[in-house]
Design a protein around this motif. Sequence first.
Motif, mmCIF file in Angstrom:
data_model
loop_
_atom_site.group_PDB
_atom_site.id
_atom_site.type_symbol
_atom_site.label_atom_id
_atom_site.label_comp_id
_atom_site.label_asym_id
_atom_site.label_seq_id
_atom_site.Cartn_x
_atom_site.Cartn_y
_atom_site.Cartn_z
ATOM 1 N N PRO A 1 0.793 -1.321 -0.137
ATOM 2 C CA PRO A 1 -0.058 -0.080 0.124
ATOM 3 C C PRO A 1 0.754 1.321 0.058
ATOM 4 C CG PRO A 1 -1.094 -1.645 1.368
ATOM 5 C CD PRO A 1 0.300 -2.182 0.886
ATOM 6 N N ASP A 2 1.777 1.273 0.750
ATOM 7 C CA ASP A 2 2.748 2.432 0.756
ATOM 8 C C ASP A 2 3.409 2.945 -0.535
ATOM 9 O OD1 ASP A 2 2.115 2.979 3.381
ATOM 10 O OD2 ASP A 2 3.801 2.043 4.172
ATOM 11 N N GLU A 3 3.772 1.741 -1.202
ATOM 12 C CA GLU A 3 4.478 1.967 -2.522
ATOM 13 C C GLU A 3 3.474 2.290 -3.404
ATOM 14 O OE1 GLU A 3 5.812 -1.935 -2.906
ATOM 15 O OE2 GLU A 3 8.045 -1.583 -2.215
ATOM 16 N N LEU A 4 2.341 1.700 -3.505
ATOM 17 C CA LEU A 4 1.118 1.988 -4.358
ATOM 18 C C LEU A 4 0.667 3.708 -4.212
ATOM 19 C CD1 LEU A 4 -1.411 -0.839 -3.973
ATOM 20 C CD2 LEU A 4 0.281 -0.176 -5.793
ATOM 21 N N ARG A 5 0.725 4.196 -2.992
ATOM 22 C CA ARG A 5 0.502 5.643 -2.751
ATOM 23 C C ARG A 5 1.805 6.457 -3.174
ATOM 24 N NH1 ARG A 5 -2.036 3.574 1.988
ATOM 25 N NH2 ARG A 5 0.174 3.902 3.049
ATOM 26 N N GLN A 6 2.819 5.853 -3.098
ATOM 27 C CA GLN A 6 4.229 6.754 -3.765
ATOM 28 C C GLN A 6 4.005 6.940 -4.974
ATOM 29 O OE1 GLN A 6 6.244 8.301 -1.822
ATOM 30 N NE2 GLN A 6 7.505 8.891 -3.442
ATOM 31 N N LEU A 7 3.485 5.731 -5.608
ATOM 32 C CA LEU A 7 3.045 5.908 -7.243
ATOM 33 C C LEU A 7 2.080 6.665 -7.803
ATOM 34 C CD1 LEU A 7 3.488 1.875 -8.219
ATOM 35 C CD2 LEU A 7 4.834 3.876 -8.776
ATOM 36 N N THR A 8 1.046 6.772 -7.019
ATOM 37 C CA THR A 8 0.097 7.370 -7.514
ATOM 38 C C THR A 8 -0.352 8.846 -6.792
ATOM 39 O OG1 THR A 8 -1.516 6.100 -5.952
ATOM 40 C CG2 THR A 8 -1.226 5.182 -8.153
ATOM 41 N N ARG A 9 0.345 9.240 -5.572
ATOM 42 C CA ARG A 9 -0.169 10.397 -5.111
ATOM 43 C C ARG A 9 0.316 11.625 -6.110
ATOM 44 N NH1 ARG A 9 4.418 13.009 -3.324
ATOM 45 N NH2 ARG A 9 6.292 11.856 -3.337
ATOM 46 N N PRO A 10 -0.443 12.753 -5.868
ATOM 47 C CA PRO A 10 0.109 13.930 -6.570
ATOM 48 C C PRO A 10 1.682 14.115 -6.292
ATOM 49 C CG PRO A 10 -1.930 14.610 -5.454
ATOM 50 C CD PRO A 10 -1.360 12.984 -5.046
ATOM 51 N N GLY A 11 2.430 14.525 -7.513
ATOM 52 C CA GLY A 11 3.800 14.415 -7.530
ATOM 53 C C GLY A 11 4.335 13.087 -7.134
ATOM 54 N N GLY A 12 3.774 12.191 -7.342
ATOM 55 C CA GLY A 12 4.453 10.825 -7.073
ATOM 56 C C GLY A 12 5.260 10.219 -8.545
ATOM 57 N N GLU A 13 5.464 9.020 -8.283
ATOM 58 C CA GLU A 13 6.557 8.587 -9.424
ATOM 59 C C GLU A 13 5.917 8.681 -10.819
ATOM 60 O OE1 GLU A 13 8.399 4.891 -8.234
ATOM 61 O OE2 GLU A 13 8.751 5.631 -6.226
ATOM 62 N N TYR A 14 4.594 8.422 -10.727
ATOM 63 C CA TYR A 14 4.221 8.549 -12.188
ATOM 64 C C TYR A 14 4.310 9.847 -12.837
ATOM 65 C CZ TYR A 14 1.891 3.781 -12.729
ATOM 66 O OH TYR A 14 1.810 2.556 -12.668
ATOM 67 N N GLU A 15 3.884 10.788 -12.089
ATOM 68 C CA GLU A 15 4.153 12.448 -12.603
ATOM 69 C C GLU A 15 5.570 12.843 -12.717
ATOM 70 O OE1 GLU A 15 1.537 15.088 -10.643
ATOM 71 O OE2 GLU A 15 0.261 13.827 -9.957
ATOM 72 N N THR A 16 6.484 12.425 -11.831
ATOM 73 C CA THR A 16 7.676 12.839 -12.002
ATOM 74 C C THR A 16 8.827 12.137 -12.780
ATOM 75 O OG1 THR A 16 8.420 11.331 -9.851
ATOM 76 C CG2 THR A 16 7.820 13.615 -9.336
ATOM 77 N N TYR A 17 8.282 11.047 -13.523
ATOM 78 C CA TYR A 17 9.018 10.104 -14.299
ATOM 79 C C TYR A 17 9.387 11.033 -15.374
ATOM 80 C CZ TYR A 17 9.670 6.799 -17.971
ATOM 81 O OH TYR A 17 9.955 6.319 -19.078
ATOM 82 N N TYR A 18 8.265 11.722 -16.151
ATOM 83 C CA TYR A 18 8.663 12.556 -17.153
ATOM 84 C C TYR A 18 9.406 13.783 -16.996
ATOM 85 C CZ TYR A 18 4.851 9.397 -18.955
ATOM 86 O OH TYR A 18 4.152 8.538 -19.403
ATOM 87 N N SER A 19 9.817 14.202 -15.713
ATOM 88 C CA SER A 19 10.710 15.391 -15.490
ATOM 89 C C SER A 19 12.012 14.927 -14.648
ATOM 90 C CB SER A 19 10.021 16.403 -14.868
ATOM 91 O OG SER A 19 9.318 15.856 -13.794
#
Length: 335
Positions: A134-152
Motif C-alpha cells: 500500500p505505501d508503494e502504491l501511494r508513492q506511485l499514484t499520489r500528486p507529485g508521485g513517481e508516475y508524474e515525476t517520471y517525465y521530468s
Amino acid sequence: MDLDVFVMTHRAEWDRLDRLLRRGRRLTGAEADELVVLYQRAATHLSLIQSSAPDPTVTGRLTQLVARARATVTGTRRASWRDAARFLTEGFPAAVYDSRRWWIPTAVLSTLLAAVIGWWIGSHPEVQSAIAAPDELRQLTRPGGEYETYYSSHPAASFAAQVWTNNAQAAAMCLVLGAFLCLPVIWILFLNMANLGVGIGLMSSAGRLDTFLGLVLPHGLLELTAVFVAAGTGLRLGWTLIDPGPRPRREALARQGRAALGMAMGLALVLFVSGLIEGFVTPSGLPTWARIAIGVFAEAAFLTYVYVLGGRAARTGETGDVDDWERSAELPTAA
C-alpha cells in the motif's frame, strides 16, 4: 578457338548488354533479369578469350562491358537525397498503408487489452496489493508521485533521446522477430499493454485517471501507433512464413522482409517525434488540454500522411519494396 567466329556468334549478346546498360534504371523487371544473364555470359566469354585467344581489342571491349555490368548488378550506386525524399513521400507511407489491415486490428485489440487490464486492476484491491505494498502504491499514484515525476526526472534532451532509443528498439524487435511465427511479437505487445494497463488501473483506483491520461496521451498516441504499425508488420511477416499466398515462400518472405526493414527506418523517425513530445511537451507547464492537443495533432498528421501520400503511392503500385532492378542484384553474379 576461332576468334572471328566466336565474336560473330556472340556480338549480338554483347550489343544487347550494352544497350541495357545504357538504359540504367529504366529497365523493366524482365530486362533487369536479362541483364544479369547477359553479364554472366559476357564474363564467361571474357575468360575464354583471355585463356584461349587473347586479342587486345576484343578483350578491352569485353573488360569494359563486364565492369559496367558488374557495377550495375552488384548495386554500387549510392543513395541520393532524391532516394531519401522518395522513400519518405512514397515508399514508407505506402508500406504503412499497405499493412493497415494488420496494424489497425492490432491497435484495436491491444488497446482493448490495456483497457481490460486497467479495469481489472482498478476494480480489484486484492490485485493491487499483489502488485505492490500500500505505501508503494501511494508513492506511485499520489500528486507529485513517481508516475508524474517520471517525465521530468531527467533533462528533457537526454530523456527524449533515451525514450527514442528504447521505443525504436521495441519497434525493431517487433519487425525482426515477426519471422519467428509471430509469437515474440505477441509477447512484446502483451508486456507493453500490461504495463499501460497497470498504470491505468492504479491511477484510476486513486481517482487520478485524468492526470495519468493527461501525461500519457500527448506522446502516447503517436508512440503507440508506431509500435502497433511495427507489431502489425511483424505479425504479417510471420504469417507470410506460414501462408505465403500465390508466391513461393522464399520470394514472399523476402518481399515482406525488405519492406519491413525500410519501415524500421521510417518508424525510427516517427518515434523520434514522439520522443521529442515526451521529453519536452509532456513534462512542460502547458495546460493539459494544450498538451493533449499537440499529441492529437501529431497523430492526425501521421495518419493523414499515411492515408493521403501512402494511399496515393499504393494505388500506383508502390509497396515499400526495393525497385526491380535492385532486386535482381540478389541473383548470383559470379560467372
